[in-house]
Design a protein around this motif. Structure first.
Motif, short mmCIF file in Angstrom:
data_model
loop_
_atom_site.label_atom_id
_atom_site.label_comp_id
_atom_site.label_asym_id
_atom_site.label_seq_id
_atom_site.Cartn_x
_atom_site.Cartn_y
_atom_site.Cartn_z
N CYS A 283 -2.03 -4.06 26.42
CA CYS A 283 -1.17 -4.62 27.46
C CYS A 283 0.14 -3.84 27.37
O CYS A 283 0.67 -3.65 26.29
CB CYS A 283 -0.89 -6.10 27.21
N HIS B 6 3.03 -17.73 30.30
CA HIS B 6 3.50 -16.47 30.88
C HIS B 6 2.97 -15.28 30.07
O HIS B 6 3.72 -14.42 29.62
CB HIS B 6 5.03 -16.44 30.91
N CYS C 106 2.81 -4.65 29.42
CA CYS C 106 3.92 -5.44 29.99
C CYS C 106 4.50 -6.47 29.03
O CYS C 106 5.70 -6.65 28.98
CB CYS C 106 3.45 -6.20 31.23
N THR C 107 3.66 -7.20 28.35
CA THR C 107 4.13 -8.44 27.71
C THR C 107 4.59 -8.28 26.28
O THR C 107 5.16 -9.22 25.72
CB THR C 107 3.00 -9.48 27.67
N GLY C 108 4.31 -7.14 25.66
CA GLY C 108 4.61 -7.02 24.24
C GLY C 108 3.75 -7.96 23.40
O GLY C 108 4.00 -8.16 22.21
N TYR C 109 2.75 -8.56 24.03
CA TYR C 109 1.73 -9.42 23.40
C TYR C 109 2.25 -10.79 22.93
O TYR C 109 1.46 -11.68 22.63
CB TYR C 109 1.04 -8.71 22.21
N HIS C 110 3.57 -10.92 22.84
CA HIS C 110 4.16 -12.14 22.29
C HIS C 110 3.56 -13.39 22.95
O HIS C 110 3.06 -14.30 22.29
CB HIS C 110 5.68 -12.08 22.49
N ASN C 111 3.63 -13.42 24.29
CA ASN C 111 3.15 -14.61 24.99
C ASN C 111 1.63 -14.68 25.07
O ASN C 111 1.06 -15.76 25.24
CB ASN C 111 3.75 -14.66 26.39
N PHE D 237 -2.89 -18.85 29.74
CA PHE D 237 -2.20 -17.61 30.09
C PHE D 237 -1.10 -17.90 31.12
O PHE D 237 0.00 -17.37 31.04
CB PHE D 237 -3.20 -16.55 30.63
N ARG D 238 -1.41 -18.74 32.08
CA ARG D 238 -0.41 -19.07 33.10
C ARG D 238 0.72 -19.88 32.47
O ARG D 238 1.91 -19.59 32.69
CB ARG D 238 -1.09 -19.88 34.21
N GLU D 239 0.34 -20.87 31.70
CA GLU D 239 1.31 -21.79 31.10
C GLU D 239 2.29 -21.05 30.19
O GLU D 239 3.47 -21.40 30.12
CB GLU D 239 0.53 -22.85 30.30
N ARG E 103 -3.73 -11.54 16.67
CA ARG E 103 -3.26 -10.15 16.85
C ARG E 103 -4.35 -9.17 16.45
O ARG E 103 -4.62 -8.19 17.16
CB ARG E 103 -1.98 -9.92 16.04
N LEU F 2 1.08 -12.96 31.13
CA LEU F 2 0.72 -11.81 31.95
C LEU F 2 1.89 -11.46 32.84
O LEU F 2 2.69 -12.32 33.21
CB LEU F 2 -0.51 -12.11 32.82
N GLN F 3 1.97 -10.20 33.17
CA GLN F 3 3.00 -9.77 34.12
C GLN F 3 2.33 -9.05 35.29
O GLN F 3 2.10 -9.64 36.33
CB GLN F 3 4.06 -8.93 33.41
N GLU G 279 -1.80 -16.74 13.93
CA GLU G 279 -1.22 -15.66 14.72
C GLU G 279 -1.77 -14.29 14.33
O GLU G 279 -2.12 -13.47 15.19
CB GLU G 279 0.32 -15.66 14.58
#
Lengths: 781, 151, 260, 156
Positions: free
Chosen positions: D134, D94, D136-141, D90-92, D126, D96-97, D122
């Motif tokens: 979530c 990004h 913030c992230t749009g789930y992409h990351n 998750f950190r690597e 999903r 999370l916001q 993928e």
């Protein structure tokens, strides 16, 4: 050697260490000894007189500490919740503002409006007490439908026609003249759906009062604690600012909804003083739905006049904007100065005229939500441009190209009061077309058709004005506050750095990007930089985070403070190295004297500043700590091109986004990883608006999409992976050359999706959100 | 929320009309009705334990008969307070037509709305639940009156 | 939540006697509907009797021609089973992963939510609901909106499904809640075809007109010939009765098509 | 009501009200505030923890139902010096916001990967995360992170 933690590097975030281990500290994670719990009694009616309130049973409920009504607050001199931006009508009159007591006094005007607060020893006791309240409501017919609100029952005694203002911008005569000579006129009726912000952290507040010092402390989920403090001090009159500290700890998303000063934290901090006990409140999600300020909700008619070759001649826009029941903190500015001013888009439309009537209804107040006015403007411009392209048989990308403001046109003054400083719209569009494989669309469409599906592609070339500031412009247009930002650099004795900023991070990653700026500019190791924010007790007065302003305004203030640090450091170094100040250079964390091998490291200079043995004390104060305020001369103008491709199942109306490309120009970028993340999130919200999200009130004013059972939040399986890229034209007027990226995704994407959906269906318009039933019906036609 | 229905009741129109104005009959026909008290001329108060799936709440309903045209029609105005659950209000326009001496056609048209928590989180069920409650009342009514006629 | 007494009996007898002794008791199985309802204070039971401690109620048994699914079997366990693939597929579409890890078949069926998934399979497959008192044919179990044939205090112990020759479930999920806007379960048992529909009416029902058409010709195109009156179908902000009518047809077509 | 639960490997004997929720016990009695509460209808997933090896929404589990169970929260899977591969991913990536949904998202993702035996693509990720919102992230990351962690967890 490039600085691996400096500007432009995709540095991993400092914030993550606590968030991924569950050690973040959000308002609801904070408790105070002896705290009580607040529960708000909320109106179940959209509009009613409150003829009486019997609190005796509530007060007799076990564990109930107190029941406070709106009258109690008024009796204590607690003022109304103000709206901070005065908009003037066409006739020059200021907007008409209804009274907005934090707790309703003798009438309620939307479902969820608080009419009492019950304080209990436990949450359960407070809930029991709230249920035991006996309110005597006399129901009145609710005004719900925006389109007919002006002729409906009058909601507020001092607001005829339920209209707060009737505003205009642009040159009506010139626009009418443009339409008179048009070869073609496209027109479109648009409903911009109501959205409910839904930060995943519900709002919360913990109010404390220290009787010994007379100091109030409010922990709350605010995007801008200083503004909160200002309003609570100057308008609500809890206490002077000096006796009021507002802390926004970790905040779980805002998207605008946590800018505003609400009833709940106001009542909580007041009650804490009244009871001399800490008071805690956390919204349940059901309350968030009812009582957070909502977003968007416009009804618009737009017309675009074109010459035969597709040149835009004029744009006419008439909008009804829903304010909800009261004017929220910045509600008036959203459909006016953040909306009408963006109607030029990326185009050289010579004549534009915008009229906006903002009306009250018996619904939750509507205010800024990610993008705030600019998504609405983009939606109008980009839907009507796409419509015109289709009607005139001109390729949608080509029609835009023909009308773009060219790089050579900058600075470009629009007919709607903005001066764009820089941009290259063609470059973004070209890159986006390539990513989207526009050339291959025809083949993909044919393949879809063979499979019984409908495929469409849609564009949106948006522009936004952000980096909110400049103060003088905003104040001249009605803003009641300045819009500058403060940055403070406290160099520690050993050379580590503490940055204090007035901007607040609730997902935007200030702790990382601001540390990158320090690392780049002062050569201080990234890990030796700590960024503090969100506490009026720590930073000077500033305006917080919204309008994609943190880096453009707050980051620029930081740069100015850094410049002061370097200037002072040079003086100290010159003294220590016995050189002239002009001979000292500073780079990569080292002060050097030109044409010599003498140098001092940044920590050495810092040490000397705090242990001033060899130091020019007679000329220079000791210490190395500087702050700067920054107020920019102009807005910033991020812009970009979004292209959405969809495939529709006509049997069910399900829209599948098969590809989404966003190419944005944010100027210089401090951390590309974080910028991409901001874009992703914005896209999800913009796509959510287009396809999923809808705040629905029934005809009696009940919010029937009042939970996640009915309000469709975008989920992982609703969204595609995005293709995100950038172009760069640096902002010309701030020291970082940055423009801001927080809202762009939400501003650009909605129109692209709806253009794709209408393109796939071959229809002029589809109501938004394009839900399965809506699309299915359009596909049947 | 609107809904209409029609029943043929095996009783004379006068008998049906009487029953429709009889709080005891009404009490028997409202599912979950704990009490039906006359509070005034053509006014009643009912306490009803309503259950829709897991949702279970005791409501107090104020009922008023309006636009009474005996023995042909009236409007049953209902206001329901359900505490934490919210509130409901509605009206049922009821019309009686004589089919024969001992058969009456009852038609009803219901308009209603709900508010508060029920509307906020239960909107998907409102229409189905209202339909069920209305059907339950008139079915019970038809059976009740049939029974009292010895049918 | 209001206060209540929580019990976790170890046997069905104990559960029944707790219920008999309670002022206003309610059984708790997975709690996926009950607990949110309690949190909203939309019910105030005096006693909550958790069936989770009765081990005998959990698990799937393959009896050859039939399978028995214990009432407290979680959706995730059914989703991971393979005796009736269509049933596993249905279970795997309920709610979300966390709901499937807690929710149970018995709880779902006893609740009879009009938009629940399992009821479509219960009416379409030859099934029997076994309770502490008796056995009830699947076709007789659902009686209306949140209404079943269960008596007060009666507990479902297991659901027995006859294995179909082949079967398929097609669902149109509610975009927000992931309940079924419409779900159609088509089961072929030898020459006969049964079609169960959930989400459209007050409770799950058999679409007999389609069954008759499919008996004539088992093909997706048969759906168009089957009468379907949607006028009394459920309606909400996500789907009108008319759209639900369309979705019933489309889901039926897709389920049938996947079996041909 | 007395309950005993094992939380992050530590057994706890607690006296809780009959109507207590697991989420409240974790947050208020045990001070494990990494488990967040973001909704009241069991949809957002911010409160997800593992209970006897399965991801559950702790706001929809009564404390009594958790009696005797083994519960793992975000605080129990790793620490800054020794992150779980999912935390690291998750950190690597990004993923999370604002961080509010993150604990529940990570706990769900770990369960998803563990049950899938390294086979997720993928679309599976999903689908598997549909119970976690979530904003913030749009789930992409997040999707990227879960796929990356799947590889790391395989080799771990």
């Amino acid at each position: 050697m490039a600085n691996e933690t400096g500007i432009g590097a995709a540095v991993k975030r400092k914030e993550d260490a606590r968030f991924i281990t569950g050690t973040g500290r959000y308002t609801d994670d904070i408790g105070a000894h002896g705290q009580t719990y607040a529960v708000f009694a909320r109106s179940p009616h959209a509009r009613a007189k409150l003829n009486g309130l019997d609190a005796s049973a509530a007060l007799a409920t076990e564990g109930v500490v107190a029941v406070f009504t709106g009258a109690d607050l008024q009796a204590d001199g607690i003022g109304d919740l103000p709206c901070g931006w005065t908009v003037h009508s066409k006739d020059g009159e200021p907007m008409v503002v209804p009274a907005h007591p934090p707790i309703a006094v003798d009438k309620v005007n939307y479902v969820g409006e608080p009419y009492a607060v019950v304080i209990g020893e436990s949450l359960e006791a407070a809930k029991n007490g709230a249920e035991a309240l006996e309110a005597d409501f006399e129901e009145l017919p609710a005004v719900v439908d925006l389109a007919s609100a002006a002729s409906a029952d009058q909601i507020h005694e001092n607001v005829p026609n339920n209209q707060t203002y009737d505003w205009e911008l642009g040159d009506k005569a010139a626009t009418d003249a443009a339409f008179a000579q048009a070869h073609h006129v496209s027109s479109l009726e648009i409903v911009n759906n109501r959205l409910i912000p839904n930060a995943i952290e519900p709002r919360a507040a913990l109010g404390e009062y220290d009787a010994a010092s007379g100091l109030y402390t409010l922990h709350t989920t605010s995007q801008n604690p200083h503004l909160e403090r200002l309003v609570l001090a100057a308008f609500v009159q809890i206490a002077p600012e000096a006796r009021l500290r507002v802390i926004s700890p970790d905040v779980g998303g805002g998207f605008g909804s946590k800018i505003f000063v609400y009833a709940e934290e106001t009542a909580v901090i007041w009650a804490a003083g009244k009871l001399r006990r800490p008071v805690k409140w956390r919204a349940e999600r059901s309350e968030s739905f009812l009582a957070d300020a909502h977003g968007r909700d416009h009804v618009t008619k737009a017309e675009l006049a074109l010459a035969e070759d597709g040149t835009f001649l004029g744009l006419r826009v008439k909008t009804l904007a829903n304010m909800g029941a009261y004017l929220s903190t910045f509600a008036s500015s959203v459909p006016t100065y953040l909306y009408g001013t963006l109607m030029a888009g990326q185009y050289k439309t010579p004549a534009i005229y915008v009229e906006v009537q903002s009306l009250f209804t018996n619904t939750a107040p509507v205010d800024a939500y990610r993008g705030a006015g600019r998504p609405e403007a983009t939606y109008v411009v980009e839907r009507i441009v796409e419509t015109a392209a289709r009607e005139m048989g001109i390729d949608a990308a080509e029609l835009r190209r023909r009308n773009f403001i060219a790089p050579s046109d900058f600075p470009y003054e629009t007919p709607v009061a903005l001066t764009y400083d820089t941009g290259d719209y063609e470059a973004s569009l070209a890159k986006a077309l390539e990513h989207a494989d526009y050339a291959g669309f025809g083949a993909r469409k044919a393949a879809s058709e063979a499979a019984g599906k409908k495929r469409g592609i849609g564009f949106s070339c948006y522009i936004e004005a952000c980096g909110l500031a400049p103060s003088q412009v905003a104040i001249s247009l009605g803003a009641g506050v300045g819009l500058f930002e403060v940055g403070e650099v406290r160099v520690d004795v050993t050379g580590s750095v503490t940055v204090v900023t007035g901007s607040h991070s609730h997902g935007q990653s200030h702790e990382t990007t601001f540390a990158q700026i320090i690392s780049e500019k002062l050569g201080v190791p990234f890990e030796n930089v700590t960024v503090l924010h969100g506490d009026t007790g720590r930073s000077d007065y500033a305006l917080g985070t919204y309008g994609s302003r943190s880096l453009a305004v707050g980051g620029s203030a930081l740069i100015k403070a850094i410049d002061k640090i370097i200037a002072k450091g040079k003086k100290i170094a010159a003294h220590m190295l016995e050189a002239q100040e002009e001979q000292v250079d500073f780079a990569d964390g080292t002060f050097t004297v030109a044409d010599s091998n003498q140098s001092l490291t940044f920590p050495e200079v810092a040490f000397a500043a705090y242990v001033p043995a060899n130091y020019p004390l007679e000329e220079l104060e000791p210490g190395l700590s500087e702050k700067a305020f920054y107020d920019p001369p102009n807005f910033t103008y991020p812009a970009g091109a979004h292209i959405c491709e969809v495939e529709i199942d006509p049997a069910t109306g399900v829209v599948d986004i098969t590809s989404f490309v966003a190419v944005d120009d944010f100027g210089h970028i401090v951390n590309p990883m974080i910028v991409e993340g901001q874009v992703h999130g914005g896209l999800a919200q913009g796509i959510g608006q287009a396809l999923l999200e809808h705040g629905v009130y029934d005809e009696t004013g009940q919010l029937v999409s009042g939970s996640y059972m009915d309000y469709t939040m975008p989920r992982a399986d609703d969204l595609p992976s995005f293709t995100v890229d950038t172009t760069v034209t640096p902002c010309t007027h701030n020291p970082l050359g940055v423009k801001g990226c927080g809202e762009a995704g939400a501003i650009g994407s909605t129109a692209a999706v709806m253009n794709a959906v209408t393109n796939a269906l071959g229809v002029a318009s589809v109501p938004m959100p394009a839900t399965p039933e809506t699309v299915w019906r359009a596909a049947q036609a | 929320m609107e809904q209409s229905g029609e029943y043929t009741v095996s009783a004379s129109r006068e008998r049906v009309w009487e029953a429709l104005n009889d709080p005891e009959v009404l009490e028997r026909c409202v599912e979950g009705c704990r009490s039906m008290t006359v509070t005034g001329e053509g006014e009643f108060e009912a306490v009803v334990a309503a259950k829709v799936g897991p949702v279970k709440a005791t409501f107090t309903a104020a009922i008023e008969l309006q636009d009474v045209v005996a023995p042909e029609s009236y409007r049953l105005q209902v206001g329901v307070k359900g505490g934490a659950a919210g509130f409901a209000k509605g009206s049922a326009a009821v019309q009686l037509a004589e089919c024969s001496r001992d058969e009456t056609r009852l038609t009803y048209h219901i308009e209603g709305s709900i508010g508060g928590k029920l509307a906020q989180i239960g909107s998907r069920l409102v229409q189905a639940a209202a339909r069920k409650m209305a059907a339950s009342f008139f079915e019970r009514f038809a059976v009740d009156i049939g029974r009292s006629q010895g049918v | 939540m209001y206060q209540f007494n929580y019990h976790r009996p170890a046997s069905l007898d104990e559960a029944a006697s707790l219920m008999a002794g309670a002022d206003d008791g309610t059984y708790l199985s997975g709690g996926m509907t009950l607990i949110p309802t309690l949190k909203q204070r939309l019910a105030a039971p005096s006693d909550v009797i958790d069936l989770g401690g009765i081990g005998a109620l959990s698990g799937i048994t393959d009896n050859g021609n039939t399978i028995s699914v214990g009432a407290m079997t979680r959706h995730a366990e059914v989703a991971a089973s393979n005796a009736i693939p269509a049933l596993a597929d249905l279970a795997g579409q309920i709610g979300d992963a966390h709901v499937r890890n807690r929710g149970t078949i018995g709880g779902s069926i006893a609740n009879s939510d009009p938009a629940a998934d399992y009821p479509a399979a219960v009416v379409a497959l030859d099934s029997t609901i076994h309770t502490t008192e008796r056995s009830i044919a699947g076709g007789d179990f659902f009686q209306g909106l949140f209404e079943t044939a269960l008596d007060e205090g009666e507990i479902i112990t297991s659901v027995e499904f006859t294995k179909p020759t082949s079967a398929a479930y097609a669902k149109f999920p509610n975009p927000a809640s992931r309940y079924a806007v419409v779900g159609v379960f088509v089961a072929r048992c030898g020459d006969a075809t049964c079609v169960g529909v959930t989400g459209a009416g007050p409770c799950a029902f058999r679409w007999s007109e389609l069954e008759a058409e499919l008996a004539k010709s088992f093909s997706a195109s048969a759906v168009a010939n089957a009468a379907l009156d949607h006028s009394e179908f459920n309606a909400d902000i996500h789907a009108s009765a008319e759209f639900r009518g369309n979705l019933v047809r489309v889901m039926a077509e897709r389920a049938v098509a996947s079996l041909t | 009501m007395e309950i005993s639960i094992t939380v992050n490997g530590r057994s706890e004997a607690l006296d809780v009200p009959d109507n207590a929720l697991l989420a409240d016990v974790l947050r208020e009695r045990l001070g494990l505030t990494g488990t967040h509460v973001g909704c009241d209808t069991s949809q957002c997933g911010a409160c997800v923890v593992h209970m006897d090896g399965a991801a559950v929404k702790s706001c929809t589990v009564l404390a009594g139902q958790a009696n005797g169970a083994e519960v793992t929260t975000i605080e129990g899977i790793g620490n800054p010096d020794n992150l779980h591969p999912m935390q690291a991913a998750f950190r690597e990536n990004h993923a999370l916001q604002c961080g509010f949904c993150t604990p529940g998202m990570i706990m769900s993702a770990i369960d998803l990967v563990q049950k899938a035996d390294g086979q997720l693509d993928e679309g599976d990720v999903r689908d598997g995360l549909e119970g976690n919102l979530c904003r913030c992230t749009g789930y992409h990351n997040i999707v990227k992170a879960v796929l990356a962690a799947q590889d790391d967890m395989k080799s771990a």
